[in-house]
Write a protein that holds these residues in place. Structure first.
Motif, PDB file in Angstrom:
ATOM      1  N   ALA A   7       0.458  -0.943   0.224  1.00  5.29           N
ATOM      2  CA  ALA A   7      -0.475  -0.158   0.097  1.00  5.29           C
ATOM      3  C   ALA A   7       0.882   0.812   0.078  1.00  5.29           C
ATOM      4  O   ALA A   7       0.221   2.477  -0.961  1.00  5.29           O
ATOM      5  CB  ALA A   7      -0.650   0.150   1.110  1.00  5.29           C
ATOM      6  N   TYR A   8       1.731   1.042   0.855  1.00  2.83           N
ATOM      7  CA  TYR A   8       2.910   1.980   0.923  1.00  2.83           C
ATOM      8  C   TYR A   8       3.393   2.374  -0.170  1.00  2.83           C
ATOM      9  O   TYR A   8       3.644   3.441  -0.568  1.00  2.83           O
ATOM     10  CB  TYR A   8       3.591   2.440   1.879  1.00  2.83           C
ATOM     11  N   GLU A  40       2.563   1.319  -3.661  1.00  6.95           N
ATOM     12  CA  GLU A  40       1.867   2.519  -4.138  1.00  6.95           C
ATOM     13  C   GLU A  40       1.266   3.975  -4.064  1.00  6.95           C
ATOM     14  O   GLU A  40       1.101   4.259  -4.992  1.00  6.95           O
ATOM     15  CB  GLU A  40       0.291   2.000  -3.766  1.00  6.95           C
ATOM     16  N   LEU A  41       1.176   4.177  -2.792  1.00 13.78           N
ATOM     17  CA  LEU A  41       0.675   5.329  -2.438  1.00 13.78           C
ATOM     18  C   LEU A  41       2.333   6.486  -2.966  1.00 13.78           C
ATOM     19  O   LEU A  41       2.187   7.257  -3.118  1.00 13.78           O
ATOM     20  CB  LEU A  41       1.528   5.701  -0.534  1.00 13.78           C
ATOM     21  N   ASN A  82       1.656   6.778  -6.888  1.00  9.67           N
ATOM     22  CA  ASN A  82       0.402   7.718  -6.809  1.00  9.67           C
ATOM     23  C   ASN A  82       1.227   9.156  -6.381  1.00  9.67           C
ATOM     24  O   ASN A  82       0.360  10.141  -7.622  1.00  9.67           O
ATOM     25  CB  ASN A  82      -0.472   7.325  -5.791  1.00  9.67           C
ATOM     26  N   MET A  83       1.531   9.402  -5.680  1.00  7.04           N
ATOM     27  CA  MET A  83       1.972  10.969  -5.046  1.00  7.04           C
ATOM     28  C   MET A  83       3.157  11.644  -5.568  1.00  7.04           C
ATOM     29  O   MET A  83       3.023  12.548  -6.714  1.00  7.04           O
ATOM     30  CB  MET A  83       1.517  10.762  -4.000  1.00  7.04           C
TER      31      MET A  83
END
Lengths: 261, 235
Positions: free
Chosen positions: B72-73, B75-76, B79-80
């Motif tokens: 998840a991190y 992807e963060l 993503n950002m």
């Protein structure tokens, strides 16, 4: 541009801005979270958007059978003429565009390869969510938070809408804790009255989710009627009916408490 | 740089080479890629899988929930941070004119350098539009970066690595992005200022740099790392 929040004279669109607005009005579901849990929320939302959203868009808007038999009539029935002839097609094209631009490109050269990849990613994402949820009621313990709302927003349409092509739904149904999670939220927060309008949270409900919950309500009304018919038959003891009513009655007070600051 | 850090953390020897046609050599058209024996593998995700298949992995010690959190991190960050970096390089007119166009086109003669960089810019802008970032202003993008850094900072806390004592793929990825942001010169320092606001993140970068990049030939690896960082920015 949906979703849109209209509060007195103020109109706000985009989920992030709506959430900020609500926080300023002192409605915050993440009040009790630690800093690390807040960070986790952001990370998981990014995971959903990167891995699950393309497959969701595909299931709703690109998969030809699904789009023609469910999505297009559903949306067209809610949009006034003549926009209903144009808008669903436009949304479908935008969805495909988004999928191809963000996930397409070499080494995936054909649409079928891209589709296979995005569904693989989506299934992996669902597995990860299931592992993270484990046996707890919500993602951060016993009270729901922003992350629960986001996850529900992504999972509920997959879980509940009846499509002809349902590979994602079938995968989701193999993860019982996620199904239980969706069902819990639906019964707690989306219990609709007979007229079909939700008593609370009307303003903040995603327009699509409103339609979805009306559809779900019709389904559950049908199921209740079937249940009633079954109960009237001599095999089923009346005890079951009263325990159900107690359970729903007990939950009535808590959602309102949870939503307050 | 993320990949280099990851490979150093796995204790695998690696040599960084700069090539103008790197994007074309890569099987997927994307950087970075590695060339091992007679195999070529590109992009961080597949390379991590490849290395894992060969028996080296940094995340074996994590349980299932931690692995989910790590993904998840990652992807963060993708993503950002990655999107913000691309936005700054290709959608902010000042940066594009003064830095990106000259740098991207530098290996090629005129007019090829202009044509290729305009083509890349158009491609990136199309992608930004599809994901809804085209309408964002620079301030909003910087705010998003700040939020992301805040999340990373809070997750890191006072630990040496994101999952306590051992570095993982996430540490390599975060290091790659943050180090690049901190060391690349742009028209303004706003982006690196955002990262510098978080002391534990800068300390984290320094720690990894010292541990994994100064054990080897210092000058060679630092400048090679910076150059390869620039190449990875041009993705």
């Amino acid at each position: 541009d949906v979703p849109v929040l209209i509060s007195e004279d103020i109109v706000i669109s985009q989920p992030a801005k709506i959430l900020n607005f609500l926080r300023k009005q002192k409605y915050n579901a993440d009040y009790e979270l630690s800093a690390k849990q807040g960070a986790d929320t952001l990370a998981y939302i990014a995971l959903l958007e990167e891995k699950l959203l393309p497959a969701l868009l595909h299931t709703f808007w690109v998969e030809a059978e699904n789009y023609c038999s469910v999505t297009k009539p559903w949306f067209a029935s809610r949009i006034p003429f003549p926009l209903n002839l144009y808008l669903p097609g436009k949304m479908s094209r935008e969805a495909l565009n988004r999928i191809l631009l963000t996930r397409g490109g070499p080494p995936l050269y054909s649409l079928t390869e891209v589709e296979a990849q995005i569904y693989r990613d989506a299934k992996e994402c669902l597995n990860l969510l299931s592992k993270r949820l484990g046996t707890s009621q919500f993602f951060f313990g016993n009270t729901p938070t922003t992350l629960d709302a986001f996850v529900f927003g992504f999972l509920a349409p997959i879980y509940k809408v009846c499509f002809p092509r349902v590979q994602l739904q079938e995968h989701l149904k193999q993860l019982p804790n996620l199904c239980r999670f969706c069902d819990d939220i639906l019964t707690c927060y989306f219990r609709l009255t007979v007229s079909g309008h939700s008593p609370s949270g009307q303003d903040t409900a995603d327009v699509n989710l409103q339609k979805l919950t009306q559809l779900v309500n019709k389904e559950s009304n049908l199921i209740e009627k079937m249940d009633d018919n079954l109960r009237k038959s001599p095999q089923h003891p009346p005890r079951k009916l009263t325990t159900l009513k107690l359970a729903t009655g007990g939950e009535e007070g808590s959602p309102l408490n949870r939503l307050s600051p | 740089l993320c990949l280099q850090a990851f490979l150093q953390m796995c204790n695998l020897p690696v040599r960084v080479v700069c090539r103008a046609n790197a994007e074309y050599m890569s099987p997927s058209g994307k950087l970075p890629f590695i060339h091992v024996g007679n195999q070529v593998v590109s992009e961080l995700g597949p390379i991590v899988q490849f290395v894992k298949a060969k028996g080296h992995s940094l995340s074996d010690g994590l349980d299932e929930v931690q692995k989910a959190e790590m993904k998840a991190y990652m992807e963060l960050v993708n993503n950002m941070l990655l999107t913000a970096e691309l936005y700054l390089q290709w959608c902010d007119d000042v940066t594009v004119e003064e830095i990106t166009h000259p740098r991207y086109g530098s290996p090629y003669p005129w007019p090829l350098n202009r044509i290729l960089s305009y083509q890349k810019q158009w491609e990136i802008r199309r992608k930004m539009k599809a994901i809804g970032w085209a309408g964002k202003s620079l301030e909003q993008v910087l705010e998003d970066v700040d939020q992301c850094c805040q999340a990373l900072s809070q997750r890191l806390g006072t630990q040496p690595y994101f999952f306590n004592k051992q570095p993982t793929e996430l540490d390599a990825l975060v290091f790659g992005h943050l180090f690049t942001i901190l060391t690349t010169q742009l028209t303004t320092d706003e982006l690196s200022e955002k990262v510098k606001n978080y002391g534990n993140l800068t300390a984290f970068c320094r720690r990894i740099e010292q541990q994994y990049f100064e054990g080897h030939d210092k000058d060679n690896s630092a400048t090679a790392a910076a150059r390869s960082a620039k190449r990875s920015l041009l993705r």
